[in-house]
Enzyme design. Structure first.
Site, PDB file in Angstrom:
ATOM      1  N   CYS A   1      67.767  78.804  42.244  1.00  0.00           N
ATOM      2  CA  CYS A   1      69.078  79.445  42.209  1.00  0.00           C
ATOM      3  C   CYS A   1      69.165  80.534  43.296  1.00  0.00           C
ATOM      4  O   CYS A   1      69.141  80.185  44.472  1.00  0.00           O
ATOM      5  CB  CYS A   1      69.353  79.961  40.803  1.00  0.00           C
ATOM      6  SG  CYS A   1      71.100  79.980  40.427  1.00  0.00           S
TER       7      CYS A   1
ATOM      8  N   HIS B   1      67.969  76.211  37.122  1.00  0.00           N
ATOM      9  CA  HIS B   1      66.887  77.027  36.539  1.00  0.00           C
ATOM     10  C   HIS B   1      65.916  76.152  35.735  1.00  0.00           C
ATOM     11  O   HIS B   1      66.117  75.976  34.524  1.00  0.00           O
ATOM     12  CB  HIS B   1      67.488  78.082  35.606  1.00  0.00           C
ATOM     13  CG  HIS B   1      68.196  79.175  36.306  1.00  0.00           C
ATOM     14  ND1 HIS B   1      67.592  80.370  36.639  1.00  0.00           N
ATOM     15  CD2 HIS B   1      69.466  79.260  36.761  1.00  0.00           C
ATOM     16  CE1 HIS B   1      68.462  81.144  37.257  1.00  0.00           C
ATOM     17  NE2 HIS B   1      69.610  80.500  37.348  1.00  0.00           N
TER      18      HIS B   1
ATOM     19  N   GLU C   1      63.091  76.882  34.680  1.00  0.00           N
ATOM     20  CA  GLU C   1      62.263  77.712  33.788  1.00  0.00           C
ATOM     21  C   GLU C   1      62.945  77.975  32.449  1.00  0.00           C
ATOM     22  O   GLU C   1      62.344  78.525  31.551  1.00  0.00           O
ATOM     23  CB  GLU C   1      61.916  79.040  34.483  1.00  0.00           C
ATOM     24  CG  GLU C   1      63.025  80.090  34.543  1.00  0.00           C
ATOM     25  CD  GLU C   1      64.139  79.784  35.558  1.00  0.00           C
ATOM     26  OE1 GLU C   1      64.140  78.688  36.165  1.00  0.00           O
ATOM     27  OE2 GLU C   1      65.015  80.658  35.715  1.00  0.00           O
TER      28      GLU C   1
HETATM   29  N1  GLN Z   1      75.166  83.575  41.874  1.00  0.00           N
HETATM   30  C1  GLN Z   1      73.899  84.152  42.207  1.00  0.00           C
HETATM   31  C2  GLN Z   1      73.826  84.518  43.688  1.00  0.00           C
HETATM   32  O1  GLN Z   1      74.616  84.041  44.436  1.00  0.00           O
HETATM   33  C3  GLN Z   1      72.759  83.209  41.854  1.00  0.00           C
HETATM   34  C4  GLN Z   1      72.762  82.955  40.376  1.00  0.00           C
HETATM   35  C5  GLN Z   1      71.424  82.661  39.780  1.00  0.00           C
HETATM   36  O2  GLN Z   1      70.364  82.873  40.393  1.00  0.00           O
HETATM   37  N2  GLN Z   1      71.442  82.236  38.550  1.00  0.00           N
HETATM   38  O3  GLN Z   1      73.008  85.287  44.083  1.00  0.00           O
END
Ligand code: GLN
Length: 198
Positions: A84, A178, A180
């Site tokens: 992410c 994610h 995890e």
């Molecule tokens: N929206 C977040 C970003 O752009 C990432 C979201 C996440 O890691 N769950 O940094």
């Protein structure tokens, strides 16, 4: 195998638990630990860059010089996974949001990333995803980015709608979601095995 989970912000404990469970399942000795110290990152065999808020994480890893250590480790062939927000930081190319927030990317993977790509209605969702080398995986997306461009050396591992959501470039792995946050440790196991490939 000692796995450094970069503890700037975000889902750190969950990654440590998942990586430790994956090590046990594979019967590999070692453990995952939280760190934001460059010396500890330098001593690790693999690195996990968790999700969270990419602008914040970027500031913290650059301030502590951990960013340099991650780049060095990646260059040495150690496995590095970004999930992410972590995937955003691995990218070479960002979008107007990373530019506006002046987020410094590590620029390790030849991918273009779009922050918060899945829209407001779909801010978070869970969906079975077919992932190459892994199989069907229940993927949790939370304000996730999408990979909108991939260079020649990048292997696409999974797509959702028109977006790439998992990609590998040599020893580097970027996931929009994610892994995890579920009990399934197959992605962490795949990541750990990347460290044994040579
Ligand atoms: N929206 C977040 C970003 O752009 C990432 C979201 C996440 O890691 N769950 O940094």
């Amino acid at each position: 195998m000692n796995i450094a989970v970069i503890a700037a912000q975000g889902a750190v404990k969950e990654h440590i638990d998942a990586a430790n469970r994956a090590l046990r399942r594979l019967d590999i000795s070692g453990s995952a630990f939280a760190t934001i110290k460059k010396e500890e990152v330098a001593r690790s065999d693999a690195i996990i860059l968790p999700g969270g808020e990419s602008t914040t994480i970027s500031k913290l890893i650059h301030r502590s010089s951990v960013a340099e250590e991650i780049k060095r480790a990646a260059g040495e062939g150690k496995p590095v996974i970004g999930t992410c927000a972590g995937a955003i930081l691995l990218a070479k190319h960002g979008d107007e949001q990373t530019e506006k927030t002046q987020t410094r990317l590590l620029g390790l993977m030849d991918i273009t990333i779009k922050r918060n790509a899945f829209g407001r209605q779909k801010e978070s969702f869970q969906i079975p995803l077919h992932i190459r080398h892994i199989g069907t995986f229940d993927a949790v997306f939370i304000r996730s980015p999408a990979i909108t461009g991939t260079g020649e050396r990048v292997e696409v591992l999974a797509t959702l709608d028109e977006h790439v959501v998992a990609a590998r470039q040599d020893n580097l792995l970027a996931l929009s979601f994610h892994p995890e946050l579920t009990d399934d440790t197959r992605i962490h196991e795949y990541f750990i095995r990347m460290g044994l490939e040579k």
